[in-house]
Design a protein around this motif. Sequence first.
Motif, PDB file in Angstrom:
ATOM      1  N   GLY A  19      39.649  12.612 -37.937  1.00  0.00           N
ATOM      2  CA  GLY A  19      40.957  12.326 -37.393  1.00  0.00           C
ATOM      3  C   GLY A  19      41.125  12.600 -35.912  1.00  0.00           C
ATOM      4  O   GLY A  19      42.227  12.460 -35.383  1.00  0.00           O
ATOM      5  N   GLN A  20      40.056  12.987 -35.240  1.00  0.00           N
ATOM      6  CA  GLN A  20      40.090  13.238 -33.801  1.00  0.00           C
ATOM      7  C   GLN A  20      38.979  12.422 -33.129  1.00  0.00           C
ATOM      8  O   GLN A  20      37.994  12.057 -33.779  1.00  0.00           O
ATOM      9  CB  GLN A  20      39.861  14.727 -33.496  1.00  0.00           C
ATOM     10  N   PRO A  21      39.095  12.114 -31.828  1.00  0.00           N
ATOM     11  CA  PRO A  21      38.020  11.398 -31.141  1.00  0.00           C
ATOM     12  C   PRO A  21      36.696  12.149 -31.243  1.00  0.00           C
ATOM     13  O   PRO A  21      36.660  13.386 -31.189  1.00  0.00           O
ATOM     14  CB  PRO A  21      38.516  11.333 -29.691  1.00  0.00           C
ATOM     15  N   ARG A  22      35.597  11.392 -31.403  1.00  0.00           N
ATOM     16  CA  ARG A  22      34.284  12.032 -31.525  1.00  0.00           C
ATOM     17  C   ARG A  22      33.959  12.905 -30.315  1.00  0.00           C
ATOM     18  O   ARG A  22      33.276  13.925 -30.429  1.00  0.00           O
ATOM     19  CB  ARG A  22      33.197  10.965 -31.672  1.00  0.00           C
ATOM     20  N   GLY A  23      34.436  12.495 -29.143  1.00  0.00           N
ATOM     21  CA  GLY A  23      34.152  13.274 -27.949  1.00  0.00           C
ATOM     22  C   GLY A  23      34.631  14.702 -28.038  1.00  0.00           C
ATOM     23  O   GLY A  23      34.051  15.606 -27.410  1.00  0.00           O
ATOM     24  N   ALA A  33      27.430  12.448 -24.090  1.00  0.00           N
ATOM     25  CA  ALA A  33      27.991  11.686 -22.969  1.00  0.00           C
ATOM     26  C   ALA A  33      28.594  10.339 -23.372  1.00  0.00           C
ATOM     27  O   ALA A  33      29.661   9.962 -22.868  1.00  0.00           O
ATOM     28  CB  ALA A  33      26.932  11.499 -21.881  1.00  0.00           C
ATOM     29  N   PRO A  34      27.966   9.550 -24.281  1.00  0.00           N
ATOM     30  CA  PRO A  34      28.553   8.244 -24.621  1.00  0.00           C
ATOM     31  C   PRO A  34      29.945   8.324 -25.256  1.00  0.00           C
ATOM     32  O   PRO A  34      30.692   7.345 -25.217  1.00  0.00           O
ATOM     33  CB  PRO A  34      27.535   7.654 -25.608  1.00  0.00           C
ATOM     34  N   ASP A  35      30.296   9.464 -25.835  1.00  0.00           N
ATOM     35  CA  ASP A  35      31.593   9.590 -26.508  1.00  0.00           C
ATOM     36  C   ASP A  35      32.638  10.307 -25.662  1.00  0.00           C
ATOM     37  O   ASP A  35      33.750  10.555 -26.141  1.00  0.00           O
ATOM     38  CB  ASP A  35      31.415  10.351 -27.830  1.00  0.00           C
ATOM     39  N   LEU A  36      32.286  10.637 -24.418  1.00  0.00           N
ATOM     40  CA  LEU A  36      33.223  11.343 -23.559  1.00  0.00           C
ATOM     41  C   LEU A  36      34.067  10.364 -22.749  1.00  0.00           C
ATOM     42  O   LEU A  36      33.689   9.197 -22.605  1.00  0.00           O
ATOM     43  CB  LEU A  36      32.457  12.290 -22.626  1.00  0.00           C
ATOM     44  N   PRO A  37      35.217  10.818 -22.235  1.00  0.00           N
ATOM     45  CA  PRO A  37      36.076   9.912 -21.465  1.00  0.00           C
ATOM     46  C   PRO A  37      35.340   9.307 -20.280  1.00  0.00           C
ATOM     47  O   PRO A  37      34.556   9.991 -19.607  1.00  0.00           O
ATOM     48  CB  PRO A  37      37.221  10.819 -21.000  1.00  0.00           C
ATOM     49  N   ALA A  38      35.573   8.025 -20.028  1.00  0.00           N
ATOM     50  CA  ALA A  38      34.936   7.350 -18.902  1.00  0.00           C
ATOM     51  C   ALA A  38      35.482   7.880 -17.586  1.00  0.00           C
ATOM     52  O   ALA A  38      36.659   8.245 -17.482  1.00  0.00           O
ATOM     53  CB  ALA A  38      35.169   5.843 -18.996  1.00  0.00           C
ATOM     54  N   GLU A  39      34.612   7.925 -16.575  1.00  0.00           N
ATOM     55  CA  GLU A  39      35.055   8.307 -15.245  1.00  0.00           C
ATOM     56  C   GLU A  39      35.873   7.166 -14.626  1.00  0.00           C
ATOM     57  O   GLU A  39      35.654   5.994 -14.932  1.00  0.00           O
ATOM     58  CB  GLU A  39      33.843   8.586 -14.342  1.00  0.00           C
TER      59      GLU A  39
END
Length: 450
Positions: A10-14, A214-220
């Motif tokens: 229920g939360q973003p993978r990041g 890194a692929p699941d983290l917020p984009a810069e």
Amino acid sequence: MTARSPDLFGQPRGLAFLFGTEMWERFSYYGMRALLTLYMVKYLLLPENRDRVLGLDALRGIFESVFGPLDAQPFASQIYGSYTALVYLTPVLGGYIADRWLGHRRTVIIGALLMALGHFMMAVEHLFLFALLALILGNGAFKPNISSQVGTLYAPGDARRDRAYSIFYVGINLGAFLAPLVCGTLGERIGWHYGFAAAGIGMLIAIAIYHFGAPDLPAEMPRAATAAPRAPLTRDDWRSIGSLGLLCVFVAFFWATYEQQGNTIALWADGYTDRAVNLLVWRGEVPTTWFQSLNPFMIFAFTPFVVALWARQSRRGTEPSTLVKMSLGCLGVALGNLIMVAAAYEAGATGKASPFWLFAYFAIVTMGELYLSPTGLSFVSKIAPASLLSMLMGVWLLTNFAGNFLAGWLGSFWSGMDKGAFFLMIAGIAGAASVAIFVFDRVLRPRSLL
């Protein structure tokens, strides 16, 4: 091949990767912190050892020019307070650099590498002060940018954001729970430098988790967007920033009293607490550093109940405002120190106090922390203008800077004061901060700022 879901439980993978990264970074930080005061008082600042540390005499001269002659314990408390303060000053610079030039991800990696280097340098006595400097700079780059990435996982108005910060806070305290048990035991029982090296290994694990996720983290933000002129701040933006700045003054006194845990509370556990254990399977003394695992253990034990309580109060329309929660947090620290006044009375009569006083102290102070610290992080992510998010997260961490610096100064009175009077002084400061924040809430609530 099926693409993996962007959500996990229920939360973003990041969030899971940020959770793991922060957990191991906190393992390294609290592992080193658990040993720092004891290492200085029991080893590094002894007359036969202190000449080995490059620059230590110059640092002592600086402190003594301000505070007068310092014995080993007051000098250790001043170093401890200055170090823990400065790790919360440099995030302002780290947040600004990330917002303007490097971005969150690059700044996090640079900070993590500096911290890993600093922990390994702690294993070399000559480099003690240089190790502290590397840790201070590394934390400044790491801390605001990992925290702000949690908020950017969610769209504006997403109700999951507050819960995400509470989950993230559990990760912080899971690492902090394990750190004294691992690093503290190695440092006290095998050798100080083994404990510091274990903290360095924890930091390397944090780097690996962050890189893998890194692929699941917020984009810069694109570089062009970052460099573009920013929209001028509105009147409401400036009002929010001003309110945040004033609140920081009061919250600093919370941290000044709360952060005695790694300083004078560690000395209390070492010298005034009965740590003898006589069980069927084991007899001996509990290591002093193990008591510092109580607070983080209680954090993740109590968090589900606190979150459930707030959810229930929200449904009934009785959930306290952000600032009332913070006021209650300060009150918890005041009550915890009043418990230690009673512990000091017992120690004065019997020589050693029961360890259950420390259990009670940590339980009350932990509840106070849960009402103030994660609430504050969520508060900043809500009111900060988007273009200044990381920098204002760093400004919020300035409360820790001022509080820890004051905590070191307060701790320098430990060896020269009656212990009951010392704890009463700390309780009075926390109680005054509680009243001030409550009054601040009464003033601001009609303006609907919070």
